[in-house]
Design an enzyme around this catalytic site. Structure first.
Site, PDB file in Angstrom:
ATOM      1  N   ARG A  58      40.855 -55.243 -22.812  1.00 51.10           N
ATOM      2  CA  ARG A  58      41.852 -54.997 -21.698  1.00 51.10           C
ATOM      3  C   ARG A  58      41.105 -54.218 -20.647  1.00 51.10           C
ATOM      4  NH1 ARG A  58      47.026 -51.640 -23.299  1.00 51.10           N
ATOM      5  NH2 ARG A  58      45.549 -49.996 -23.713  1.00 51.10           N
ATOM      6  N   SER A  86      54.203 -59.273 -24.735  1.00 47.53           N
ATOM      7  CA  SER A  86      54.899 -57.953 -25.118  1.00 47.53           C
ATOM      8  C   SER A  86      56.436 -57.853 -24.904  1.00 47.53           C
ATOM      9  CB  SER A  86      54.063 -56.879 -23.869  1.00 47.53           C
ATOM     10  OG  SER A  86      52.683 -56.929 -24.159  1.00 47.53           O
ATOM     11  N   LYS A 108      49.156 -45.924 -22.044  1.00 46.60           N
ATOM     12  CA  LYS A 108      49.903 -46.828 -21.228  1.00 46.60           C
ATOM     13  C   LYS A 108      51.188 -45.921 -21.087  1.00 46.60           C
ATOM     14  CE  LYS A 108      50.489 -51.834 -20.888  1.00 46.60           C
ATOM     15  NZ  LYS A 108      50.855 -52.948 -21.756  1.00 46.60           N
TER      16      LYS A 108
END
Length: 207
Positions: free
Chosen positions: A42, A111, A140
């Site tokens: 990521r 997700s 997050k």
């Protein structure tokens, strides 16, 4: 590696902010040696070329240990380095479009945080689901909490692997594993530790 052979049990999601002055590739290698079975790269704050360069170097490590490399969000980067797959969120490219671009052999994860979303993702061709956030997380901030009961319901509703994500660590991993899922996805529970190898080993023993 065939998609049916992928082991989702200890899924590492990278975040270079947690590394300090440590090298990303060396850290990932130590985590794999400790028991990580899949790596998602990521990179939210780098250029496309920078992401490709980082991904190319990480792929050398994952290939060495025959560990799948998943690229977060970026289909173009996944194609550029021939990654094993991608993970898409609700605001990213659709699963249908990603499949058209990547083909049937690549892994596509999505997700989700409820049964409805999980069923939709499965019907669109997702190979696995990342469900969360299970617990409060600093990595997050735009996530909705998912209960253990909902996690269990999602697992019962679909026929593809389920990975719990969001604040999962050595203290609470057992509670999500008890829901019958296929693995846990972690960030700071490995990358935030001084000894990445031992952190990975401890979590792998739990799962």
């Amino acid at each position: 590696m065939k998609k049916s052979q992928v082991n989702y049990s200890l899924y590492l999601v990278t975040d270079r902010k947690l590394l300090g002055d440590r090298d990303l590739c060396k850290t990932i290698e130590d985590a794999i040696k400790g028991g990580v079975t899949l790596v998602q790269l990521r990179e939210k704050n780098t250029t496309t070329n920078g992401f490709i360069n980082i991904a190319t170097n990480v792929k050398k490590i994952t290939n060495k240990y025959n560990i799948p490399l998943i690229i977060n969000d970026r289909i173009d980067v996944a194609l550029a380095i021939d990654a094993d797959g991608v993970h898409v969120g609700p605001d990213d490219m659709s699963i249908d479009m990603a499949r058209k671009l990547l083909g049937q052999d690549k892994i596509i994860g999505a997700s989700t945080n409820c049964v409805k979303e999980a069923l939709e993702a499965e019907s669109q061709g997702a190979d696995y689901l990342g469900v969360g956030a299970m617990f409060p997380t600093k990595t997050k901030n735009n996530t909705e909490d998912v209960s253990i009961d909902e996690l269990r319901n999602i697992k019962k509703s679909v026929n593809i692997p389920i990975v719990a994500i969001g604040g999962v660590n050595e203290k609470n991993a057992s509670s999500v594993i008890a829901a019958g899922i296929d693995g846990i996805a972690v960030v700071s529970a490995i990358l935030g530790k001084e000894d990445v190898f031992q952190a990975s080993k401890g979590l792998r023993n739990l799962v």
